[in-house]
Scaffold this motif. Structure first.
Motif, PDB file in Angstrom:
ATOM      1  N   VAL A 221       0.841  -1.202   0.000  1.00 37.76           N
ATOM      2  CA  VAL A 221       0.000   0.000   0.000  1.00 37.76           C
ATOM      3  C   VAL A 221       0.875   1.250   0.000  1.00 37.76           C
ATOM      4  O   VAL A 221       0.593   2.233  -0.701  1.00 37.76           O
ATOM      5  CB  VAL A 221      -0.938   0.001   1.224  1.00 37.76           C
ATOM      6  N   LEU A 222       1.958   1.210   0.768  1.00 33.36           N
ATOM      7  CA  LEU A 222       2.861   2.362   0.832  1.00 33.36           C
ATOM      8  C   LEU A 222       3.507   2.638  -0.516  1.00 33.36           C
ATOM      9  O   LEU A 222       3.599   3.790  -0.953  1.00 33.36           O
ATOM     10  CB  LEU A 222       3.933   2.120   1.891  1.00 33.36           C
ATOM     11  N   VAL A 223       3.952   1.590  -1.187  1.00 35.43           N
ATOM     12  CA  VAL A 223       4.547   1.766  -2.514  1.00 35.43           C
ATOM     13  C   VAL A 223       3.525   2.378  -3.469  1.00 35.43           C
ATOM     14  O   VAL A 223       3.846   3.261  -4.278  1.00 35.43           O
ATOM     15  CB  VAL A 223       5.063   0.418  -3.052  1.00 35.43           C
ATOM     16  N   GLY A 224       2.269   1.921  -3.363  1.00 37.92           N
ATOM     17  CA  GLY A 224       1.219   2.495  -4.197  1.00 37.92           C
ATOM     18  C   GLY A 224       1.015   3.970  -3.926  1.00 37.92           C
ATOM     19  O   GLY A 224       0.874   4.779  -4.856  1.00 37.92           O
ATOM     20  N   LEU A 225       1.018   4.350  -2.639  1.00 38.74           N
ATOM     21  CA  LEU A 225       0.843   5.757  -2.288  1.00 38.74           C
ATOM     22  C   LEU A 225       2.005   6.602  -2.798  1.00 38.74           C
ATOM     23  O   LEU A 225       1.805   7.709  -3.318  1.00 38.74           O
ATOM     24  CB  LEU A 225       0.705   5.903  -0.775  1.00 38.74           C
ATOM     25  N   LEU A 226       3.224   6.086  -2.668  1.00 32.99           N
ATOM     26  CA  LEU A 226       4.384   6.831  -3.154  1.00 32.99           C
ATOM     27  C   LEU A 226       4.288   7.068  -4.658  1.00 32.99           C
ATOM     28  O   LEU A 226       4.631   8.141  -5.158  1.00 32.99           O
ATOM     29  CB  LEU A 226       5.669   6.074  -2.815  1.00 32.99           C
ATOM     30  N   GLY A 227       3.813   6.057  -5.381  1.00 32.18           N
ATOM     31  CA  GLY A 227       3.640   6.220  -6.821  1.00 32.18           C
ATOM     32  C   GLY A 227       2.619   7.289  -7.153  1.00 32.18           C
ATOM     33  O   GLY A 227       2.804   8.080  -8.094  1.00 32.18           O
ATOM     34  N   LYS A 228       1.546   7.336  -6.361  1.00 31.12           N
ATOM     35  CA  LYS A 228       0.504   8.333  -6.596  1.00 31.12           C
ATOM     36  C   LYS A 228       0.959   9.737  -6.203  1.00 31.12           C
ATOM     37  O   LYS A 228       0.394  10.730  -6.658  1.00 31.12           O
ATOM     38  CB  LYS A 228      -0.759   7.963  -5.809  1.00 31.12           C
ATOM     39  N   ILE A 229       1.974   9.828  -5.348  1.00 29.78           N
ATOM     40  CA  ILE A 229       2.527  11.137  -4.979  1.00 29.78           C
ATOM     41  C   ILE A 229       3.573  11.592  -5.993  1.00 29.78           C
ATOM     42  O   ILE A 229       3.602  12.750  -6.418  1.00 29.78           O
ATOM     43  CB  ILE A 229       3.140  11.076  -3.567  1.00 29.78           C
ATOM     44  N   LEU A 230       4.431  10.660  -6.402  1.00 33.89           N
ATOM     45  CA  LEU A 230       5.509  11.018  -7.326  1.00 33.89           C
ATOM     46  C   LEU A 230       4.979  11.352  -8.722  1.00 33.89           C
ATOM     47  O   LEU A 230       5.578  12.161  -9.434  1.00 33.89           O
ATOM     48  CB  LEU A 230       6.514   9.864  -7.412  1.00 33.89           C
ATOM     49  N   GLY A 231       3.855  10.727  -9.104  1.00 30.99           N
ATOM     50  CA  GLY A 231       3.282  11.018 -10.420  1.00 30.99           C
ATOM     51  C   GLY A 231       2.936  12.492 -10.600  1.00 30.99           C
ATOM     52  O   GLY A 231       3.399  13.138 -11.554  1.00 30.99           O
ATOM     53  N   PRO A 232       2.137  13.074  -9.702  1.00 29.42           N
ATOM     54  CA  PRO A 232       1.828  14.507  -9.821  1.00 29.42           C
ATOM     55  C   PRO A 232       3.060  15.403  -9.712  1.00 29.42           C
ATOM     56  O   PRO A 232       3.130  16.449 -10.369  1.00 29.42           O
ATOM     57  CB  PRO A 232       0.866  14.753  -8.653  1.00 29.42           C
ATOM     58  N   ILE A 233       4.036  14.996  -8.886  1.00 30.80           N
ATOM     59  CA  ILE A 233       5.260  15.797  -8.783  1.00 30.80           C
ATOM     60  C   ILE A 233       5.983  15.824 -10.125  1.00 30.80           C
ATOM     61  O   ILE A 233       6.466  16.869 -10.582  1.00 30.80           O
ATOM     62  CB  ILE A 233       6.174  15.239  -7.678  1.00 30.80           C
ATOM     63  N   GLY A 234       6.053  14.669 -10.778  1.00 36.72           N
ATOM     64  CA  GLY A 234       6.691  14.609 -12.090  1.00 36.72           C
ATOM     65  C   GLY A 234       5.954  15.450 -13.118  1.00 36.72           C
ATOM     66  O   GLY A 234       6.575  16.130 -13.951  1.00 36.72           O
ATOM     67  N   THR A 235       4.628  15.414 -13.057  1.00 34.64           N
ATOM     68  CA  THR A 235       3.832  16.227 -13.982  1.00 34.64           C
ATOM     69  C   THR A 235       4.070  17.714 -13.747  1.00 34.64           C
ATOM     70  O   THR A 235       4.207  18.500 -14.695  1.00 34.64           O
ATOM     71  CB  THR A 235       2.339  15.906 -13.810  1.00 34.64           C
ATOM     72  N   LEU A 236       4.124  18.119 -12.472  1.00 34.99           N
ATOM     73  CA  LEU A 236       4.360  19.525 -12.142  1.00 34.99           C
ATOM     74  C   LEU A 236       5.713  19.997 -12.659  1.00 34.99           C
ATOM     75  O   LEU A 236       5.825  21.078 -13.260  1.00 34.99           O
ATOM     76  CB  LEU A 236       4.271  19.713 -10.629  1.00 34.99           C
ATOM     77  N   LEU A 237       6.743  19.189 -12.454  1.00 35.38           N
ATOM     78  CA  LEU A 237       8.078  19.569 -12.919  1.00 35.38           C
ATOM     79  C   LEU A 237       8.122  19.670 -14.443  1.00 35.38           C
ATOM     80  O   LEU A 237       8.747  20.585 -15.001  1.00 35.38           O
ATOM     81  CB  LEU A 237       9.110  18.549 -12.424  1.00 35.38           C
ATOM     82  N   ALA A 238       7.452  18.717 -15.103  1.00 37.89           N
ATOM     83  CA  ALA A 238       7.429  18.749 -16.567  1.00 37.89           C
ATOM     84  C   ALA A 238       6.672  19.967 -17.077  1.00 37.89           C
ATOM     85  O   ALA A 238       7.063  20.590 -18.079  1.00 37.89           O
ATOM     86  CB  ALA A 238       6.797  17.463 -17.099  1.00 37.89           C
ATOM     87  N   ALA A 239       5.583  20.336 -16.396  1.00 37.48           N
ATOM     88  CA  ALA A 239       4.812  21.516 -16.810  1.00 37.48           C
ATOM     89  C   ALA A 239       5.619  22.790 -16.610  1.00 37.48           C
ATOM     90  O   ALA A 239       5.574  23.712 -17.440  1.00 37.48           O
ATOM     91  CB  ALA A 239       3.503  21.569 -16.024  1.00 37.48           C
ATOM     92  N   LEU A 240       6.378  22.857 -15.521  1.00 39.03           N
ATOM     93  CA  LEU A 240       7.209  24.036 -15.273  1.00 39.03           C
ATOM     94  C   LEU A 240       8.303  24.177 -16.329  1.00 39.03           C
ATOM     95  O   LEU A 240       8.701  25.293 -16.683  1.00 39.03           O
ATOM     96  CB  LEU A 240       7.831  23.945 -13.874  1.00 39.03           C
ATOM     97  N   ARG A 241       8.785  23.043 -16.833  1.00 38.49           N
ATOM     98  CA  ARG A 241       9.815  23.086 -17.877  1.00 38.49           C
ATOM     99  C   ARG A 241       9.211  23.328 -19.260  1.00 38.49           C
ATOM    100  O   ARG A 241       9.934  23.553 -20.227  1.00 38.49           O
ATOM    101  CB  ARG A 241      10.596  21.770 -17.891  1.00 38.49           C
ATOM    102  N   GLY A 242       7.897  23.203 -19.354  1.00 40.74           N
ATOM    103  CA  GLY A 242       7.239  23.403 -20.633  1.00 40.74           C
ATOM    104  C   GLY A 242       7.181  22.174 -21.507  1.00 40.74           C
ATOM    105  O   GLY A 242       6.799  22.255 -22.678  1.00 40.74           O
ATOM    106  N   THR A 243       7.546  21.005 -20.964  1.00 39.79           N
ATOM    107  CA  THR A 243       7.518  19.775 -21.759  1.00 39.79           C
ATOM    108  C   THR A 243       6.153  19.099 -21.739  1.00 39.79           C
ATOM    109  O   THR A 243       5.910  18.181 -22.527  1.00 39.79           O
ATOM    110  CB  THR A 243       8.586  18.790 -21.249  1.00 39.79           C
ATOM    111  N   LEU A 244       5.275  19.519 -20.827  1.00 39.50           N
ATOM    112  CA  LEU A 244       3.907  19.011 -20.777  1.00 39.50           C
ATOM    113  C   LEU A 244       2.953  20.191 -20.608  1.00 39.50           C
ATOM    114  O   LEU A 244       3.279  21.159 -19.908  1.00 39.50           O
ATOM    115  CB  LEU A 244       3.711  18.037 -19.606  1.00 39.50           C
ATOM    116  N   PRO A 245       1.782  20.128 -21.213  1.00 37.90           N
ATOM    117  CA  PRO A 245       0.799  21.201 -20.996  1.00 37.90           C
ATOM    118  C   PRO A 245       0.219  21.114 -19.590  1.00 37.90           C
ATOM    119  O   PRO A 245       0.128  20.034 -19.007  1.00 37.90           O
ATOM    120  CB  PRO A 245      -0.263  20.910 -22.063  1.00 37.90           C
ATOM    121  N   TRP A 246      -0.207  22.266 -19.057  1.00 38.76           N
ATOM    122  CA  TRP A 246      -0.738  22.285 -17.703  1.00 38.76           C
ATOM    123  C   TRP A 246      -2.012  21.453 -17.572  1.00 38.76           C
ATOM    124  O   TRP A 246      -2.269  20.867 -16.511  1.00 38.76           O
ATOM    125  CB  TRP A 246      -1.008  23.726 -17.266  1.00 38.76           C
ATOM    126  N   ASN A 247      -2.805  21.377 -18.633  1.00 34.17           N
ATOM    127  CA  ASN A 247      -4.050  20.612 -18.524  1.00 34.17           C
ATOM    128  C   ASN A 247      -3.804  19.106 -18.431  1.00 34.17           C
ATOM    129  O   ASN A 247      -4.724  18.333 -18.183  1.00 34.17           O
ATOM    130  CB  ASN A 247      -4.985  20.924 -19.698  1.00 34.17           C
TER     131      ASN A 247
END
Length: 243
Positions: free
Chosen positions: A10-36
């Motif tokens: 369960v903990l590994v699952g939660l970490l994955g669900k936390i790291l996913g949005p963090i990765g999306t945020l970093l990519a959006a800040l770099r402009g490699t992914l759209p904010w939507n």
């Protein structure tokens, strides 16, 4: 189906669900992914934070609660009662020679696998000092046999103790959440995981391990783990007591 037993998953699952949005945020800040693109995280990740966190909290409450275990047996009685897969007791083994008794958490624990690798490397040095080896675990005999064989320890007497009677007799306690899940444990665990892998939880995941030099019914030297990530020097434990 059982978050108390399978809380690491369960903990590994939660970490994955936390790291996913963090990765999306970093990519959006770099402009490699759209904010939507973050809308995907809402449906795929963020909605799982509450149920995963609730399951972990429930597992922690249950795991940290005092158990209604039977009173610990006196050491002499405990080591004379439990028998290995060969029908020999710790009392019998330690009557003939000093024995390094290694207590594991469960065979799926990556740190316990690391411990088996460590003692496997010093087998000849232990034998040269007239010291035997025994392993106590909370898993079934069959799964323990397979793991011991993996590290060349299939000839070692091992004791299946799912009820934890030997653990209590040797005064090994159950750990708090930070002792099995703290930052230091995670950092060490990632390194050990690469080399030794991880298996299913069998037994009490909160039980802390230990290592003891037992001779003629007496504990000559002892190391009781402070965290699941401890890595004691087993040879030093033995030689220090023989100095």
């Amino acid at each position: 189906r059982d978050p108390v037993r399978h809380w690491p998953i369960v903990l590994v699952g939660l970490l994955g669900k936390i790291l996913g949005p963090i990765g999306t945020l970093l990519a959006a800040l770099r402009g490699t992914l759209p904010w939507n693109f973050g809308l995907i995280n809402l449906a795929n990740d963020l909605v799982w934070w509450v149920p995963f966190a609730a399951a972990l909290y429930y597992a922690w409450r249950i795991g940290s609660a005092p158990t209604a275990a039977e009173p610990p047996l006196p050491l002499a009685e405990a080591i004379a009662a439990a028998a290995s897969q060969r029908g020999r007791t710790l009392a019998q083994l330690a009557a003939a020679q000093p024995v390094l008794v290694l207590f594991l958490r469960h065979v799926g624990c990556t740190f316990c696998r690391e411990a088996l690798a460590d003692v496997s490397q010093i087998r000849e040095q232990l034998a040269a000092r007239g010291v035997g080896l025994a392993v106590v675990h909370m898993s079934g005999p069959a799964s323990a046999e397979q793991l011991l064989a993996r590290y060349g320890l299939d000839d070692v007497d091992h004791f299946s103790d799912p009820a934890g009677r030997l653990y209590r007799a040797f005064e090994l306690s159950r750990g708090a959440w930070w002792q099995v899940l703290g930052p230091q444990v995670w950092l060490r665990g990632l390194k050990a995981l690469v080399r030794h892998g991880l298996g299913a939880i069998e037994g009490d995941a909160f039980q802390l391990p230990g290592a003891f030099l037992l001779h003629r019914g007496q504990i000559v030297a002892a190391y009781r783990y402070r965290t699941a990530a401890d890595r004691p020097d087993y040879l030093r434990l033995v030689t220090g007591s023989q100095a």
